[in-house]
Design a protein around this motif. Structure first.
Motif, mmCIF file in Angstrom:
data_model
loop_
_atom_site.group_PDB
_atom_site.id
_atom_site.type_symbol
_atom_site.label_atom_id
_atom_site.label_comp_id
_atom_site.label_asym_id
_atom_site.label_seq_id
_atom_site.Cartn_x
_atom_site.Cartn_y
_atom_site.Cartn_z
ATOM 1 N N ILE A 125 -6.351 57.808 6.020
ATOM 2 C CA ILE A 125 -5.646 58.732 6.903
ATOM 3 C C ILE A 125 -6.585 59.859 7.302
ATOM 4 N N PHE A 126 -6.681 60.119 8.610
ATOM 5 C CA PHE A 126 -7.549 61.170 9.123
ATOM 6 C C PHE A 126 -6.791 62.056 10.111
ATOM 7 N N TYR A 127 -7.154 63.335 10.144
ATOM 8 C CA TYR A 127 -6.747 64.224 11.230
ATOM 9 C C TYR A 127 -7.874 64.220 12.260
ATOM 10 N N GLU A 128 -7.537 64.325 13.536
ATOM 11 C CA GLU A 128 -8.580 64.350 14.555
ATOM 12 C C GLU A 128 -8.090 65.075 15.805
ATOM 13 N N SER A 170 -5.758 72.041 4.625
ATOM 14 C CA SER A 170 -6.841 72.393 5.554
ATOM 15 C C SER A 170 -6.904 73.898 5.758
ATOM 16 N N ASP A 171 -6.717 74.640 4.700
ATOM 17 C CA ASP A 171 -6.799 76.104 4.746
ATOM 18 C C ASP A 171 -7.367 76.583 3.405
ATOM 19 N N PRO A 172 -7.608 77.877 3.220
ATOM 20 C CA PRO A 172 -8.254 78.361 1.985
ATOM 21 C C PRO A 172 -7.321 78.451 0.788
ATOM 22 N N GLY A 173 -6.117 77.914 0.907
ATOM 23 C CA GLY A 173 -5.157 78.001 -0.183
ATOM 24 C C GLY A 173 -5.657 77.411 -1.485
ATOM 25 N N HIS A 174 -6.472 76.382 -1.405
ATOM 26 C CA HIS A 174 -6.957 75.744 -2.639
ATOM 27 C C HIS A 174 -7.777 76.710 -3.476
ATOM 28 N N ASP A 175 -8.578 77.544 -2.813
ATOM 29 C CA ASP A 175 -9.375 78.526 -3.563
ATOM 30 C C ASP A 175 -8.479 79.539 -4.264
ATOM 31 N N LEU A 176 -7.389 79.928 -3.604
ATOM 32 C CA LEU A 176 -6.437 80.849 -4.219
ATOM 33 C C LEU A 176 -5.739 80.174 -5.394
ATOM 34 N N TYR A 230 -8.088 61.826 3.982
ATOM 35 C CA TYR A 230 -9.382 62.494 4.101
ATOM 36 C C TYR A 230 -9.334 63.791 4.901
ATOM 37 N N GLY A 231 -8.271 64.022 5.663
ATOM 38 C CA GLY A 231 -8.251 65.213 6.503
ATOM 39 C C GLY A 231 -9.153 65.033 7.706
ATOM 40 N N PHE A 232 -9.853 66.110 8.080
ATOM 41 C CA PHE A 232 -10.694 66.060 9.279
ATOM 42 C C PHE A 232 -12.028 65.379 9.000
ATOM 43 N N LEU A 233 -12.489 64.623 9.976
ATOM 44 C CA LEU A 233 -13.762 63.909 9.892
ATOM 45 C C LEU A 233 -14.915 64.793 10.354
#
Length: 290
Positions: free
Chosen positions: A169-172, A101-107, A144-147
């Motif tokens: 699985i969700f973060y909320e 849930s951060d920009p690490g994937h783009d890096l 899924y992370g955040f909804l």
């Protein structure tokens, strides 16, 4: 095709290490994670203040570089230059595995495109940690992370996933868990669900039961702290949608609220309000009136 030999073979480039940090309990930091953070040239941190506390705790003096969603576009070229110069970088998020849930994937994508080694260090992950103690099927599962935040978008999202057999699985946010469960109930029906809060911390808590049971419980005692929602997958029977809610769900919701201390009319009124149902229809369903 690209082949990465992480630890064998000569390269003039540095490596990008993805280092997990504790999701609550500092004792969940691994020996290897500490060693990597001590040895790299720079640590790319989502929040340098937050990471600074972690580094201080483990007596790590490596210099930090601020790297978050608001500056990632500008920072990635500079980070790639450092890696090409032979510098080793570690990327961390505020908690858990980076790149989720951060920009690490783009890096990561940018580094791979430049044939720079990307090395993932195992460690704490909230979703998997909660899943295996949830009591729900651990496999297959989908994270899924955040909804989406808006009710209409959430319901559309759930409608798309209605037939999925995997545990989800969700973060909320704790402020949205109750409303999210109501939206989930209106689409999925009364499945089994586990809500986890404050994972690995002093007030860690698992709430297990049907969605309607948790909705009723949370109406009396709202949640605090960081939360996850884990819901069982479809068992082969598609639920009725919000426009075709069955009486059993309504009866269960009203009953749960009454058991929680509300008077029948108060419970009927609340269910009708929460689910945008006709109050008289809820009354009739509860009392078995055709």
């Amino acid at each position: 095709m690209q082949v990465q030999s992480s630890f064998k073979g000569a390269s003039s480039f540095g490596s990008l290490y993805l280092v997990p940090t504790p999701i609550g309990n500092l004792e969940d930091m691994t020996f290897r994670a500490i060693k990597v953070l001590e040895s790299v040239d720079f640590i790319c941190a989502e929040d340098t203040r937050n990471t600074g506390l972690l580094l201080k705790h483990f007596d790590i003096s490596t210099k930090q570089i601020s790297f978050h969603e608001h500056n990632a576009y500008d920072k990635i070229p500079d980070l790639l230059d450092l890696l090409k110069e032979g510098k080793n970088l570690a990327q961390v998020s505020d908690a858990g595995m980076p790149s989720i849930s951060d920009p690490g994937h783009d890096l990561v994508k940018a580094a791979i495109a430049e044939n720079i080694s990307v090395i993932s260090i195992p460690g704490a992950s909230a979703g998997i940690t909660a899943l295996i103690a949830s009591g729900l099927a651990p496999q297959p599962h989908i994270f899924y992370g955040f909804l989406p935040r808006k009710a209409g978008q959430q319901k559309e999202f759930f409608q798309d996933k209605l037939a999925y057999p995997e545990t989800q699985i969700f973060y909320e946010s704790p402020y949205r868990v109750a409303d999210t469960l109501k939206n989930m109930l209106s689409v999925y029906g009364d499945r089994q669900v586990t809500v986890v809060r404050e994972l690995t911390k002093l007030y860690e808590e698992y709430l297990r039961g049907s969605i309607s049971e948790l909705v009723a419980a949370l109406s009396e005692k709202p949640l605090k702290g960081e939360c996850l929602i884990i819901v069982s997958g479809n068992d082969g029977q598609l639920s009725s949608s919000e426009e075709d809610s069955d009486d059993l769900d309504i009866l269960s919701l009203v009953t749960q609220l009454i058991e929680a201390g509300k008077k029948p009319n108060q419970a009927i009124k609340q269910v009708a309000k929460d689910y945008k149902l006709n109050r008289q229809e809820v009354y009739n369903s509860y009392h078995g009136i055709d």
